[in-house]
Design a protein around this motif. Sequence first.
Motif, mmCIF file in Angstrom:
data_model
loop_
_atom_site.group_PDB
_atom_site.id
_atom_site.type_symbol
_atom_site.label_atom_id
_atom_site.label_comp_id
_atom_site.label_asym_id
_atom_site.label_seq_id
_atom_site.Cartn_x
_atom_site.Cartn_y
_atom_site.Cartn_z
ATOM 1 N N SER A 260 35.716 45.367 -8.215
ATOM 2 C CA SER A 260 35.915 45.989 -6.912
ATOM 3 C C SER A 260 37.339 46.482 -6.732
ATOM 4 C CB SER A 260 35.577 44.996 -5.790
ATOM 5 O OG SER A 260 34.247 44.592 -5.895
ATOM 6 N N ARG B 189 31.660 50.094 1.006
ATOM 7 C CA ARG B 189 31.735 49.609 2.382
ATOM 8 C C ARG B 189 31.220 48.186 2.358
ATOM 9 N NH1 ARG B 189 27.665 51.865 4.663
ATOM 10 N NH2 ARG B 189 27.016 52.740 2.675
ATOM 11 N N TRP B 190 31.869 47.315 3.093
ATOM 12 C CA TRP B 190 31.451 45.918 3.014
ATOM 13 C C TRP B 190 30.545 45.594 4.179
ATOM 14 C CZ3 TRP B 190 32.782 44.441 -1.576
ATOM 15 C CH2 TRP B 190 33.895 45.028 -2.147
ATOM 16 N N TYR C 284 22.649 37.491 -10.323
ATOM 17 C CA TYR C 284 24.046 37.098 -10.548
ATOM 18 C C TYR C 284 24.207 35.623 -10.913
ATOM 19 C CZ TYR C 284 29.040 36.499 -9.743
ATOM 20 O OH TYR C 284 30.369 36.206 -9.895
ATOM 21 N N GLN D 119 33.551 39.891 -9.823
ATOM 22 C CA GLN D 119 33.571 40.450 -8.467
ATOM 23 C C GLN D 119 34.911 41.075 -8.116
ATOM 24 O OE1 GLN D 119 30.851 40.809 -7.055
ATOM 25 N NE2 GLN D 119 29.660 39.415 -8.311
ATOM 26 N N LEU E 221 27.300 30.513 -5.430
ATOM 27 C CA LEU E 221 26.223 30.554 -6.423
ATOM 28 C C LEU E 221 26.592 29.770 -7.682
ATOM 29 C CD1 LEU E 221 25.251 34.257 -5.931
ATOM 30 C CD2 LEU E 221 23.762 32.306 -5.550
ATOM 31 N N ASN F 99 26.330 39.086 2.899
ATOM 32 C CA ASN F 99 27.439 39.478 2.007
ATOM 33 C C ASN F 99 26.951 39.769 0.589
ATOM 34 O OD1 ASN F 99 26.750 36.876 1.427
ATOM 35 N ND2 ASN F 99 28.819 36.044 1.445
ATOM 36 N N PRO F 100 26.078 40.789 0.448
ATOM 37 C CA PRO F 100 25.652 41.143 -0.908
ATOM 38 C C PRO F 100 26.841 41.685 -1.701
ATOM 39 C CG PRO F 100 24.951 42.822 0.645
ATOM 40 C CD PRO F 100 25.522 41.700 1.459
ATOM 41 N N PHE F 101 26.778 41.538 -3.022
ATOM 42 C CA PHE F 101 27.803 42.128 -3.868
ATOM 43 C C PHE F 101 27.588 43.635 -3.912
ATOM 44 C CE2 PHE F 101 26.911 37.942 -5.996
ATOM 45 C CZ PHE F 101 28.035 37.309 -5.508
ATOM 46 N N PRO F 102 28.654 44.400 -4.107
ATOM 47 C CA PRO F 102 28.474 45.856 -4.223
ATOM 48 C C PRO F 102 27.844 46.234 -5.571
ATOM 49 C CG PRO F 102 30.784 45.273 -4.479
ATOM 50 C CD PRO F 102 30.056 44.005 -4.156
ATOM 51 N N LYS F 103 26.653 45.720 -5.792
ATOM 52 C CA LYS F 103 25.921 45.958 -7.029
ATOM 53 C C LYS F 103 24.475 46.258 -6.659
ATOM 54 C CE LYS F 103 28.503 42.707 -9.843
ATOM 55 N NZ LYS F 103 28.431 41.809 -10.958
ATOM 56 N N LEU G 133 23.903 47.577 -0.931
ATOM 57 C CA LEU G 133 24.545 47.973 0.318
ATOM 58 C C LEU G 133 23.725 49.030 1.055
ATOM 59 C CD1 LEU G 133 28.228 48.116 -0.938
ATOM 60 C CD2 LEU G 133 27.047 46.258 0.198
ATOM 61 N N SER H 11 34.493 37.198 1.894
ATOM 62 C CA SER H 11 33.060 36.898 1.894
ATOM 63 C C SER H 11 32.444 37.132 0.511
ATOM 64 C CB SER H 11 32.349 37.760 2.939
ATOM 65 O OG SER H 11 32.433 39.115 2.600
ATOM 66 N N ILE H 12 32.993 38.083 -0.237
ATOM 67 C CA ILE H 12 32.473 38.359 -1.581
ATOM 68 C C ILE H 12 32.802 37.208 -2.525
ATOM 69 C CG2 ILE H 12 32.778 39.870 -3.588
ATOM 70 C CD1 ILE H 12 31.056 41.083 -1.491
ATOM 71 N N ALA I 200 30.580 34.277 -1.631
ATOM 72 C CA ALA I 200 29.219 34.454 -2.136
ATOM 73 C C ALA I 200 29.153 34.064 -3.601
ATOM 74 C CB ALA I 200 28.786 35.907 -1.951
#
Lengths: 251, 298
Positions: B189, B297-298, A107, B185, B174, A95-99, A146, B166-167, B170
């Motif tokens: 988005s 896209r996730w 992060y 986040q 952390l 589940n990487p961030f969209p970055k 991604l 899930s985002i 995550a």
Amino acid sequence: MNNAFNIEKLNVFYGDKPALDDVNMEISQKAVTAVIGPSGCGKSTFIRCLNRMNDLIPVFRLEGSIKFNGTDIYSKDIDVIDIRRRVGMVFQKPNPFPKSIYENTAYGLRIQGIKNKSRLDGIVEASLKKAAIWDEVKDRLHQSALSLSGGQQQRLCIARAIAVEPEIILFDEPCSALDPIATAKIEDLITKLKDDYTVVIVTHNMQQAARVSDYTGFFMMGKLHEFDITKKIFTAPSNKMTEDYITGRFG
Amino acid sequence: MNRKLLNRFYDRGFLFVGIFATSISLIFLLALLLDVIADGMGRLGWQFFANYPSRKPEEAGILSAWVGTVWVMVLTGCIAFPLGISSAIYLEEYSSKNWLTDIIEINIANLAGVPSIIYGLLGLGLFVRFLNMERSVIAGAMTLAILVLPIVILSTREAIKSIPPSIREASYALGASKWQTIRNQVLPSAMPGIMTGVILAMSRAAGETAPLITMGALTYVAFLPASPISSEFPYISIQGLFDAFTVLPIQIFNWVSRPQKGFAIDAAAGIIVLLIITFVMNAFAIYLRQKYQRKIRW
Ligand SMILES: Nc1ncnc2c1ncn2[C@@H]1O[C@H](COP(=O)(O)OP(=O)(O)OP(=O)(O)O)[C@@H](O)[C@H]1O
Ligand SMILES: [Mg+2]
């Protein structure tokens, strides 16, 4: 004391529904502890208690105590954010961030307020190296995470977890969405990680548990049925159900 | 008739009804458009945009109206955007689910369906009279901002809801706090979805007439609100906020109600301009949504 976690009389409920029933367990430092058991037996619930991830679920309720280095992480005056920083987690689905790859890795540091560019650069590089993905991404650090393959994304998530220098890393079925080659890479990585970190890994793959772990706990229907050195569990389990499960007779 | 044939019959029947209904509305829309374009096209020109309204139809223009529309639209967006987003974040992320938030939620959904003239009455009572704002740009914009607030709140909530858990996990895992997770986040988005909602809301505000007339916006305005940019320090001026104004739909309404044929042509030309504004805004909103839907896209 060389236990990372001491778990005593742990009971967990979702609403009125019990999910964990009187679990007692000791998780050793700088070792890999595997958690196995049939689907729905409470493995994820258990591992998510260790970094208080379950707090996000409104109906979640916990009894008993989980001591992390001797302090109860569910006591009132505990700082949850501090616990989550010290107990990292890697999830089932990458589940990487969209970055960008760089920003993903940085992060956890940025949210701690670290701004120093050269310090960030250094930690990002070191973390990506530790996660064995540096060579594959060093020329494209500023591309979107991604764009990576599933296996690379999962290693990036591991790098991201390592970057905040946790003491423990929890893995919840980290390879279930990956092909055998990517899986092998992650397993390799996990065995290396235990030099520096305490690792807890949930897995459905018996060979994986046997390969990477030092201790194994077998859960069934919310109970910890057997917990021992991995070798013992896989060669001479004392519980009939454990034996049936690891030989593939059910589950 | 056996079951299969009957089903087939219903299928066909429904298809036919659907096509029929769609084409009827399309045909009417097209006829309307063509009629307006035929009437008004000839009137569109530089003069039309640069002139104030006038007693002589061939000299009348929409300068005060389009400037007023831009003012009101931008201000409405500026007011509705922070209010709408904050409410949506509160409702989606912070509020505990109880009967009070249930009532708030139901009411927001209902507010989206309240006739716009009611908002006009609210604006008249609250802003114009009680707060003594007169019939100013800011009073109009605040009225319209309340009118479009439900749209912004609902679309922002949808956008926030569409962020996969899930985002968030995550981020929390952390060591991020709730606010850090929302700020770093969730909001980035969700932003394309939020912007889409805000633009649609602004375009709705551009077309609203009833609430502004109710609160007493003028129908004949031969001046512009003071410019927001001034030549003296601090170079921005809020004087314009308190000036009287008119907007395109009101100007059109005014022309339509005149007996002279020439004003009907002016009205048609004004309608074309208004249509183009709303069309462009909606197209932009759709473009934003398409672009980011493909990208994330996730
Ligand atoms: N958020 C939740 N709300 C209510 N019940 C839940 C929730 N999460 C899990 N449960 C229930 O708790 C039990 C244990 O679930 P858990 O996810 O811990 O199982 P698991 O061992 O991880 O299974 P799997 O191997 O399929 O991942 C299941 O019966 C599940 O239905
Ligand atoms: Mg699970």
